[in-house]
Design a protein around this motif. Structure first.
Motif, mmCIF file in Angstrom:
data_model
loop_
_atom_site.group_PDB
_atom_site.id
_atom_site.type_symbol
_atom_site.label_atom_id
_atom_site.label_comp_id
_atom_site.label_asym_id
_atom_site.label_seq_id
_atom_site.Cartn_x
_atom_site.Cartn_y
_atom_site.Cartn_z
ATOM 1 N N ASP A 1 0.862 -1.177 0.000
ATOM 2 C CA ASP A 1 0.000 0.000 0.000
ATOM 3 C C ASP A 1 0.902 1.232 0.000
ATOM 4 N N LYS A 2 0.374 2.365 0.410
ATOM 5 C CA LYS A 2 1.162 3.597 0.364
ATOM 6 C C LYS A 2 2.319 3.578 1.362
ATOM 7 N N GLU A 3 2.251 2.685 2.346
ATOM 8 C CA GLU A 3 3.234 2.721 3.416
ATOM 9 C C GLU A 3 4.285 1.620 3.342
ATOM 10 N N GLN A 4 3.884 0.395 3.000
ATOM 11 C CA GLN A 4 4.840 -0.700 3.130
ATOM 12 C C GLN A 4 4.453 -1.920 2.297
ATOM 13 N N LEU A 5 5.447 -2.802 2.132
ATOM 14 C CA LEU A 5 5.241 -4.120 1.533
ATOM 15 C C LEU A 5 5.189 -5.126 2.670
ATOM 16 N N VAL A 6 4.104 -5.901 2.731
ATOM 17 C CA VAL A 6 3.910 -6.851 3.826
ATOM 18 C C VAL A 6 3.700 -8.247 3.251
ATOM 19 N N GLN A 7 4.441 -9.214 3.765
ATOM 20 C CA GLN A 7 4.210 -10.606 3.380
ATOM 21 C C GLN A 7 2.985 -11.117 4.130
ATOM 22 N N LEU A 8 1.972 -11.566 3.379
ATOM 23 C CA LEU A 8 0.711 -11.992 3.977
ATOM 24 C C LEU A 8 0.690 -13.476 4.328
ATOM 25 N N VAL B 1 14.923 -12.419 -5.170
ATOM 26 C CA VAL B 1 14.790 -10.957 -5.207
ATOM 27 C C VAL B 1 14.355 -10.474 -3.827
ATOM 28 N N ASP B 2 15.131 -9.564 -3.246
ATOM 29 C CA ASP B 2 14.847 -9.136 -1.877
ATOM 30 C C ASP B 2 13.641 -8.202 -1.815
ATOM 31 N N SER B 3 13.128 -8.019 -0.616
ATOM 32 C CA SER B 3 11.900 -7.255 -0.404
ATOM 33 C C SER B 3 12.035 -5.804 -0.840
ATOM 34 N N GLU B 4 13.222 -5.217 -0.623
ATOM 35 C CA GLU B 4 13.424 -3.824 -1.004
ATOM 36 C C GLU B 4 13.294 -3.653 -2.520
ATOM 37 N N THR B 5 13.852 -4.602 -3.268
ATOM 38 C CA THR B 5 13.757 -4.537 -4.727
ATOM 39 C C THR B 5 12.321 -4.759 -5.182
ATOM 40 N N LEU B 6 11.641 -5.724 -4.566
ATOM 41 C CA LEU B 6 10.228 -5.946 -4.889
ATOM 42 C C LEU B 6 9.429 -4.664 -4.686
ATOM 43 N N ALA B 7 9.611 -4.041 -3.531
ATOM 44 C CA ALA B 7 8.843 -2.836 -3.212
ATOM 45 C C ALA B 7 9.132 -1.702 -4.184
ATOM 46 N N ALA B 8 10.405 -1.542 -4.559
ATOM 47 C CA ALA B 8 10.781 -0.466 -5.479
ATOM 48 C C ALA B 8 10.105 -0.647 -6.836
ATOM 49 N N ILE B 9 10.066 -1.885 -7.331
ATOM 50 C CA ILE B 9 9.423 -2.140 -8.622
ATOM 51 C C ILE B 9 7.916 -1.934 -8.515
ATOM 52 N N LYS C 1 14.329 -9.480 -12.964
ATOM 53 C CA LYS C 1 15.209 -9.419 -11.786
ATOM 54 C C LYS C 1 15.558 -10.819 -11.304
ATOM 55 N N ALA C 2 14.566 -11.715 -11.294
ATOM 56 C CA ALA C 2 14.825 -13.098 -10.886
ATOM 57 C C ALA C 2 15.770 -13.791 -11.868
ATOM 58 N N LEU C 3 15.591 -13.526 -13.152
ATOM 59 C CA LEU C 3 16.485 -14.107 -14.168
ATOM 60 C C LEU C 3 17.906 -13.577 -14.011
ATOM 61 N N GLU C 4 18.025 -12.282 -13.751
ATOM 62 C CA GLU C 4 19.346 -11.680 -13.557
ATOM 63 C C GLU C 4 20.052 -12.260 -12.338
ATOM 64 N N ALA C 5 19.256 -12.661 -11.341
ATOM 65 C CA ALA C 5 19.828 -13.222 -10.109
ATOM 66 C C ALA C 5 20.183 -14.697 -10.245
ATOM 67 N N GLY C 6 19.986 -15.254 -11.429
ATOM 68 C CA GLY C 6 20.359 -16.640 -11.673
ATOM 69 C C GLY C 6 19.274 -17.463 -12.325
ATOM 70 N N GLY C 7 18.020 -17.143 -12.030
ATOM 71 C CA GLY C 7 16.900 -17.853 -12.645
ATOM 72 C C GLY C 7 16.977 -19.344 -12.479
ATOM 73 N N ASP C 8 17.381 -19.803 -11.270
ATOM 74 C CA ASP C 8 17.609 -21.233 -11.082
ATOM 75 C C ASP C 8 16.340 -22.032 -10.797
ATOM 76 N N ASP C 9 15.184 -21.365 -10.855
ATOM 77 C CA ASP C 9 13.905 -22.055 -10.664
ATOM 78 C C ASP C 9 12.890 -21.420 -11.607
ATOM 79 N N ASN C 10 11.750 -22.075 -11.773
ATOM 80 C CA ASN C 10 10.645 -21.461 -12.513
ATOM 81 C C ASN C 10 10.184 -20.219 -11.762
ATOM 82 N N ILE C 11 9.723 -19.237 -12.505
ATOM 83 C CA ILE C 11 9.336 -17.947 -11.917
ATOM 84 C C ILE C 11 7.908 -17.623 -12.324
ATOM 85 N N THR C 12 7.053 -17.367 -11.355
ATOM 86 C CA THR C 12 5.678 -16.975 -11.661
ATOM 87 C C THR C 12 5.293 -15.774 -10.820
#
Length: 255
Positions: free
Chosen positions: A127-134, A200-208, A225-236
């Protein structure tokens, strides 16, 4: 509700065992599902496909007239029924023995956000304030974090971070985590497999997610970003934004 999604095989795997589907808004409810199959040669891709098909079939007739408790019960029941189907197939066919999948399911109206999950595929809200893992991962390392044996930072790089404590289809019965959350206009939900969240870390997720890009561009940037970090798994990745106007950004076909 606006939605966008993408799945990518990544740079290492030969088969994409992730599946996702978004059911277009119907009766005031939009349903999104992400499943990450497990088992490799034991047909994780079959398990994830069965999961989204079974759950979508059960949740296709939700309505915003339902109360939150009804929505939670419907999501829980749909996941439980999917578990039974997958377990029955895995038990009856030797080539599928041991297959399973994670799953995260979101049912959202303008005022209600209900999420059910099993495994380590995640849902976040920004939201306007933060990224929260639910969601809380059903994994060995998360149990270590909860017990205070390791930190969250250590968990991100733990050699056994992919070991699940709970999955869909591996046991005849399963405990489903289902919760509802505050959800107002402008809020965004990110659903993803661990091919994104583990790289991909939380800070990068939030920035995007906070950028001025449109939804499709945000999705593409997250996958890249996940591919750049290695892409060693499927990404969805699936994004959902609480807006009043309807959008055809994402259809209802599985990808």
């Amino acid at each position: 509700m606006k939605t966008a999604g993408r799945t990518d095989v990544g740079r290492i795997r030969q088969v994409n065992e992730d599946r996702t589907v978004v059911l277009p808004e119907q009766n005031g409810i939009t349903v999104s599902i992400v499943a990450d199959g497990m088992g490799g040669h034991q047909a994780g891709d079959i398990a994830s496909q069965m999961a989204i098909e079974a759950i979508a079939e059960q949740l296709n007739l939700l309505s915003s007239e339902m109360g939150v408790e009804q929505l939670e019960a419907s999501v829980r029941s749909a996941i439980e029924q999917a578990n039974e189907r997958i377990y029955d197939v895995a038990s009856s066919k030797e080539q599928y023995h041991g297959m399973g999948t994670t799953v995260v399911v979101t049912a959202a109206s303008e005022n209600a956000l209900v999420i059910g999950h099993i495994g380590d595929s995640r849902a976040y809200k920004i939201d306007k304030e933060q990224l929260v893992q639910l969601t809380e991962d059903h994994s060995l390392v998360y149990e270590l974090v909860r017990s205070g044996q390791i930190t969250k930072e250590e968990a991100e790089h733990h050699p056994r971070r992919n070991v699940l404590t709970r999955a869909l289809g591996t046991e005849p019965n399963v405990v489903v985590d289902v919760h509802h959350f505050n959800w107002t206009e402008g809020d965004m939900v990110l659903m993803c497999s661990d091919g994104l969240s583990s790289l991909v870390d939380s800070e990068t997720l939030a920035a995007i997610l906070r950028s001025d890009s449109d939804l499709e561009t945000k999705v593409d940037e997250l996958v890249e970003k996940a591919l750049e970090a290695g892409g060693d798994d499927n990404i969805t990745v699936v994004l959902m934004v609480n807006v009043k106007e309807q959008s055809d950004v994402q259809g209802g076909d599985a990808v």
